[in-house]
Motif scaffolding. Structure first.
Motif, mmCIF file in Angstrom:
data_model
loop_
_atom_site.group_PDB
_atom_site.id
_atom_site.type_symbol
_atom_site.label_atom_id
_atom_site.label_comp_id
_atom_site.label_asym_id
_atom_site.label_seq_id
_atom_site.Cartn_x
_atom_site.Cartn_y
_atom_site.Cartn_z
ATOM 1 N N THR A 108 -8.606 -3.069 25.220
ATOM 2 C CA THR A 108 -8.155 -2.078 23.669
ATOM 3 C C THR A 108 -7.373 -0.872 24.220
ATOM 4 O O THR A 108 -7.881 0.332 24.581
ATOM 5 N N VAL A 109 -6.307 -0.785 23.306
ATOM 6 C CA VAL A 109 -5.502 0.355 23.663
ATOM 7 C C VAL A 109 -5.067 0.599 22.517
ATOM 8 O O VAL A 109 -4.595 0.791 22.084
ATOM 9 N N GLU A 110 -4.994 2.358 23.100
ATOM 10 C CA GLU A 110 -4.940 3.885 22.302
ATOM 11 C C GLU A 110 -3.001 4.200 22.563
ATOM 12 O O GLU A 110 -3.515 4.626 23.643
ATOM 13 N N ILE A 111 -2.357 3.479 21.188
ATOM 14 C CA ILE A 111 -0.876 3.792 21.375
ATOM 15 C C ILE A 111 -0.786 4.696 20.682
ATOM 16 O O ILE A 111 -0.504 4.423 19.342
ATOM 17 N N ASP A 112 -0.057 5.758 20.879
ATOM 18 C CA ASP A 112 1.065 7.006 19.588
ATOM 19 C C ASP A 112 2.421 6.031 19.340
ATOM 20 O O ASP A 112 3.202 5.581 20.493
ATOM 21 N N MET A 113 2.244 5.218 18.027
ATOM 22 C CA MET A 113 3.441 4.475 17.637
ATOM 23 C C MET A 113 3.756 5.009 16.326
ATOM 24 O O MET A 113 2.606 5.217 15.916
ATOM 25 N N PHE A 114 5.150 5.170 16.064
ATOM 26 C CA PHE A 114 5.387 5.791 14.968
ATOM 27 C C PHE A 114 3.932 6.046 13.849
ATOM 28 O O PHE A 114 4.452 6.549 12.999
ATOM 29 N N GLY A 115 4.151 7.549 14.627
ATOM 30 C CA GLY A 115 3.478 8.796 13.794
ATOM 31 C C GLY A 115 2.188 8.798 13.301
ATOM 32 O O GLY A 115 1.737 9.321 13.298
ATOM 33 N N TYR A 116 1.681 7.511 14.491
ATOM 34 C CA TYR A 116 0.458 7.033 14.592
ATOM 35 C C TYR A 116 -0.373 7.002 14.922
ATOM 36 O O TYR A 116 0.422 6.750 16.629
ATOM 37 N N TYR A 119 1.229 -1.179 -0.203
ATOM 38 C CA TYR A 119 0.050 -0.108 0.069
ATOM 39 C C TYR A 119 0.922 1.278 -0.167
ATOM 40 O O TYR A 119 0.478 2.235 -0.696
ATOM 41 N N HIS A 120 1.429 1.675 1.082
ATOM 42 C CA HIS A 120 2.532 2.202 1.380
ATOM 43 C C HIS A 120 3.607 2.625 2.055
ATOM 44 O O HIS A 120 3.503 1.253 3.135
ATOM 45 N N PHE A 121 4.091 3.254 2.212
ATOM 46 C CA PHE A 121 5.816 3.596 3.212
ATOM 47 C C PHE A 121 5.412 4.066 4.167
ATOM 48 O O PHE A 121 4.239 5.655 3.709
ATOM 49 N N LEU A 122 5.493 4.116 5.608
ATOM 50 C CA LEU A 122 5.335 5.242 6.403
ATOM 51 C C LEU A 122 5.579 6.888 6.485
ATOM 52 O O LEU A 122 6.815 6.623 5.722
ATOM 53 N N PHE A 123 4.699 7.481 6.329
ATOM 54 C CA PHE A 123 4.850 8.459 6.202
ATOM 55 C C PHE A 123 5.105 9.783 5.127
ATOM 56 O O PHE A 123 3.895 10.119 4.465
ATOM 57 N N SER A 124 5.770 8.818 3.840
ATOM 58 C CA SER A 124 5.832 9.154 2.188
ATOM 59 C C SER A 124 6.075 7.875 1.476
ATOM 60 O O SER A 124 6.834 7.647 1.799
ATOM 61 N N ASN A 125 5.255 8.086 0.656
ATOM 62 C CA ASN A 125 5.687 7.072 -0.462
ATOM 63 C C ASN A 125 6.990 7.198 -1.320
ATOM 64 O O ASN A 125 7.213 6.208 -1.819
ATOM 65 N N ASP A 126 6.861 8.504 -1.438
ATOM 66 C CA ASP A 126 8.072 8.794 -2.605
ATOM 67 C C ASP A 126 9.548 8.853 -1.922
ATOM 68 O O ASP A 126 10.102 9.148 -2.577
ATOM 69 N N SER A 127 9.393 9.072 -0.687
ATOM 70 C CA SER A 127 10.185 9.294 -0.161
ATOM 71 C C SER A 127 10.542 8.436 1.413
ATOM 72 O O SER A 127 10.474 9.201 2.912
ATOM 73 N N PRO A 128 10.831 6.746 2.280
ATOM 74 C CA PRO A 128 10.390 6.744 3.125
ATOM 75 C C PRO A 128 11.478 7.042 4.148
ATOM 76 O O PRO A 128 12.228 7.413 3.606
ATOM 77 N N GLN A 129 11.133 7.348 5.155
ATOM 78 C CA GLN A 129 11.623 7.989 6.561
ATOM 79 C C GLN A 129 12.370 6.939 7.584
ATOM 80 O O GLN A 129 10.940 5.189 7.346
ATOM 81 N N LYS A 130 13.349 6.865 7.848
ATOM 82 C CA LYS A 130 13.610 5.942 9.155
ATOM 83 C C LYS A 130 12.732 6.209 10.155
ATOM 84 O O LYS A 130 12.546 7.538 10.333
ATOM 85 N N LEU A 131 12.917 5.695 10.835
ATOM 86 C CA LEU A 131 12.154 5.573 12.583
ATOM 87 C C LEU A 131 12.730 6.276 13.149
ATOM 88 O O LEU A 131 14.251 5.849 13.026
ATOM 89 N N GLN A 132 12.670 6.845 14.267
ATOM 90 C CA GLN A 132 13.414 8.338 14.890
ATOM 91 C C GLN A 132 13.103 7.812 16.721
ATOM 92 O O GLN A 132 11.766 8.151 16.051
ATOM 93 N N GLY A 133 13.471 8.397 17.633
ATOM 94 C CA GLY A 133 13.388 8.726 18.427
ATOM 95 C C GLY A 133 12.453 7.903 19.425
ATOM 96 O O GLY A 133 12.541 6.096 19.336
ATOM 97 N N TYR A 134 11.415 7.867 20.352
ATOM 98 C CA TYR A 134 10.227 7.054 21.057
ATOM 99 C C TYR A 134 10.084 5.662 19.519
ATOM 100 O O TYR A 134 9.377 4.782 19.693
ATOM 101 N N ASP A 135 9.556 5.969 18.571
ATOM 102 C CA ASP A 135 9.180 5.692 17.371
ATOM 103 C C ASP A 135 10.644 3.561 17.515
ATOM 104 O O ASP A 135 10.024 3.167 17.778
ATOM 105 N N LEU A 136 11.790 4.140 16.917
ATOM 106 C CA LEU A 136 12.549 3.580 17.393
ATOM 107 C C LEU A 136 12.942 2.819 17.998
ATOM 108 O O LEU A 136 13.875 1.469 18.015
#
Length: 163
Positions: A141-149, A73-90
């Motif tokens: 069911t828990v809502e967690i902020d992760m990977f920019g979403y 479907y798509h890469f996280l953050f942008s299909n045109d330029s995939p980004q590395k996970l950083q900070g808490y996401d990493l």
């Protein structure tokens, strides 16, 4: 992000396609152990539709090859330029990777204010807001902020304690 239910197949095809062009690429699809009311355990995706790729250097050819795989479907953050996970996401990804792709049961505590803290198991240290509690099946069911979403994650709990 890939088609939900086709994660394992996508992971296999992606590893084959990038095998010769990117020997350092590793793909991860995390599953969690859940406990059924009948007393049996089963596995379900931790993040349905998400495959994680770990690589030293992502080449344009590799990106294009991944886009052509059925179910992509798509890469996280942008299909045109995939980004590395950083900070808490990493940090989250690293914790999952160290635990392995099959995550066991987690011990949780929660309070009346709908806040949950996971105190044991592979998700230890995560916090989130409870969306739903099913005491009969011993699940939340828990809502967690992760990977920019904001992600909804179903967890079963071994012991629930008031905070």
């Amino acid at each position: 992000m890939v088609k939900t239910g086709a994660e394992e197949q996508f992971k296999t095809v992606a590893a084959e396609k990038l095998g010769s062009s990117d020997a350092t690429a590793q793909f991860y699809f995390f599953k969690k152990q859940m406990h059924a009311r009948a007393g049996t355990n089963f596995l379900e995706p931790l993040f349905p539709g998400y495959i994680f790729m770990e690589t030293e250097n992502l080449e344009v050819e590799s990106v294009e090859a991944l886009k052509k795989i059925k179910g992509f479907y798509h890469f996280l953050f942008s299909n045109d330029s995939p980004q590395k996970l950083q900070g808490y996401d990493l940090d989250y990804f690293e914790r999952f990777r160290r635990s392995g792709e099959l995550l066991g049961l987690s011990k949780v505590t929660f309070d009346k204010d709908q806040r949950i803290v996971i105190v044991g198991g592979p998700l230890k240290g995560f916090e989130g807001n409870i969306i739903r509690v099913n005491r009969r099946c011993r699940r939340v069911t828990v809502e967690i902020d992760m990977f920019g979403y904001s992600k909804k994650v179903d967890l079963c709990y071994a012991d629930a304690e008031a905070v």
